[in-house]
Motif scaffolding. Structure first.
Motif, PDB file in Angstrom:
ATOM      1  N   GLY A  96       0.905  -1.108  -0.067  1.00  0.00           N
ATOM      2  CA  GLY A  96      -0.107   0.038  -0.116  1.00  0.00           C
ATOM      3  C   GLY A  96       1.030   1.340  -0.083  1.00  0.00           C
ATOM      4  N   GLU A  97       1.865   1.339   0.742  1.00  0.00           N
ATOM      5  CA  GLU A  97       2.919   2.542   1.005  1.00  0.00           C
ATOM      6  C   GLU A  97       3.605   2.640  -0.517  1.00  0.00           C
ATOM      7  N   LEU A  98       3.647   1.603  -1.122  1.00  0.00           N
ATOM      8  CA  LEU A  98       4.611   1.982  -2.552  1.00  0.00           C
ATOM      9  C   LEU A  98       3.521   2.109  -3.589  1.00  0.00           C
ATOM     10  N   ARG A  99       2.217   1.776  -3.453  1.00  0.00           N
ATOM     11  CA  ARG A  99       1.475   2.179  -4.466  1.00  0.00           C
ATOM     12  C   ARG A  99       0.840   3.588  -4.249  1.00  0.00           C
ATOM     13  N   THR A 100       0.920   4.015  -2.890  1.00  0.00           N
ATOM     14  CA  THR A 100       0.561   5.515  -2.841  1.00  0.00           C
ATOM     15  C   THR A 100       1.650   6.239  -3.347  1.00  0.00           C
ATOM     16  N   ARG A 101       2.670   6.238  -3.041  1.00  0.00           N
ATOM     17  CA  ARG A 101       3.941   6.786  -3.459  1.00  0.00           C
ATOM     18  C   ARG A 101       4.005   6.823  -4.943  1.00  0.00           C
ATOM     19  N   LEU A 102       3.686   5.641  -5.662  1.00  0.00           N
ATOM     20  CA  LEU A 102       3.754   5.774  -7.123  1.00  0.00           C
ATOM     21  C   LEU A 102       2.679   6.456  -7.512  1.00  0.00           C
ATOM     22  N   ARG A 103       1.462   6.459  -7.214  1.00  0.00           N
ATOM     23  CA  ARG A 103       0.531   7.530  -7.715  1.00  0.00           C
ATOM     24  C   ARG A 103       1.118   9.009  -7.417  1.00  0.00           C
ATOM     25  N   ARG A 104       1.602   9.195  -6.469  1.00  0.00           N
ATOM     26  CA  ARG A 104       2.094  10.499  -6.179  1.00  0.00           C
ATOM     27  C   ARG A 104       3.307  10.701  -7.250  1.00  0.00           C
TER      28      ARG A 104
END
Length: 253
Positions: A96-104
Motif C-alpha cells: 500500500g505504501e509503495l502504490r500510494t507513493r507511485l501514484r504521487r
C-alpha cells in the motif's frame, strides 16, 4: 549554457529578424559602393543551397530527438505500470505504501513537465521525484528479509527500469543541437541575406520580397529551435501515456 536556453525564444526571433534586415541593407549598400560586384548570382545560389542543407540537417537532428523524447514517455509509463503491478506480490503495509507513493510519483512527473519552462519549479519537482525514488528503494530494502527471492527479483528489476527511464528522460531533455551548428546556420542565413541584398542594377530596395524572405527564414529557424528545446518550446512531447496510466491506476487499489 546554450545560447537558445539563455534568452526567450521571441527575443531570439526578433534579434535574428533584425540581423537579417541589416544584412539585406548592408548587401544593398555594398553593391553600390564597391565596383566589380555585379555578378553574384552563382554565389547566391551556392550560399542559399548551403543554408537549405544546414536547415535540413538540423531539422533531422531535432526530429530524431523529439521522437526519442516521445518514445521515452511511453517507456516511462510502461515502467511505472509494471512496477505498480509487481508491488502486488509484496506484503502489506509495504504494498500500500509503495502504490500510494507511485501514484504521487506520476503526479510529480506530470506536474514537473508542465512546469518545465520555469527552472526553479522544475528543479523542485525533480527533487521530489528523486526523493520518491529513494523511498521506493528503502521500502523494498525493509521488506527484503521476508520476501521470496523470485518476488524480490521481479520488483527490483521493475524499479531499476523505472529509475533508468527517469534518467534517460532527463538526459534527453538536455540533449539539443550544439551551439556550433546554430551559429553556423545563423552565419549562413546572414550571408545569404547580404547576397540577396545585392542590387547593383537598381536604386530600389527589395521591398516585399525582402520581407517575405526574412519572415519565412526566421519562422523556419525558430520552428527548429522550438522543436529542439523541450524545456522551452511549445512543441513538447505528448504526456498522454502517463495521464492514461494515472487514470488506470485509480481503479487498482
Amino acid at each position: 549554457m546554450r545560447i537558445v536556453e539563455m534568452m526567450p525564444t521571441w527575443a531570439l526571433a526578433l534579434g535574428v529578424l533584425a540581423l537579417l534586415f541589416l544584412s539585406l541593407e548592408f548587401g544593398y549598400r555594398l553593391s553600390h559602393r564597391q565596383p566589380g560586384l555585379d555578378d553574384v548570382s552563382a554565389l547566391q545560389a551556392s550560399v542559399l543551397g548551403l543554408v537549405a542543407l544546414l536547415l535540413a540537417f538540423s531539422f533531422s537532428m531535432a526530429s530524431d530527438r523529439y521522437t526519442l523524447r516521445r518514445d521515452l514517455v511511453v517507456k516511462e509509463a510502461n515502467a511505472i505500470g509494471t512496477f505498480y503491478l509487481r508491488t502486488g506480490f509484496l506484503p502489506e503495509p509495504t504494498r500500500g505504501e509503495l502504490r500510494t507513493r507511485l501514484r504521487r510519483y506520476i503526479e510529480v512527473r506530470l506536474d514537473g513537465y508542465q512546469s518545465a519552462g520555469d527552472p526553479e519549479i522544475l528543479a523542485q519537482w525533480l527533487r521530489e521525484s528523486d526523493a520518491l525514488q529513494t523511498q521506493f528503494w528503502s521500502l523494498l530494502e525493509a521488506v527484503q528479509p521476508q520476501t521470496p527471492t523470485a518476488v524480490l527479483t521481479l520488483t527490483t528489476q521493475a524499479l531499476n527500469d523505472l529509475l533508468d527511464v527517469s534518467a534517460e528522460r532527463l538526459e534527453a531533455s538536455r540533449n539539443i543541437i550544439p551551439n556550433t551548428i546554430f551559429a553556423l546556420l545563423l552565419v549562413g542565413m546572414l550571408g545569404s541575406a547580404m547576397l540577396l541584398g545585392f542590387r547593383p542594377d537598381t536604386r530600389k530596395r527589395g521591398g516585399l520580397p525582402w520581407v517575405i524572405f526574412v519572415v519565412i527564414l526566421t519562422a523556419v529557424m525558430f520552428t527548429l529551435v522550438d522543436l529542439d528545446v523541450p524545456l522551452r518550446g511549445r512543441m513538447r512531447s505528448d504526456q498522454q501515456p502517463l495521464r492514461d496510466l494515472q487514470q488506470q491506476l485509480r481503479s487498482i487499489p
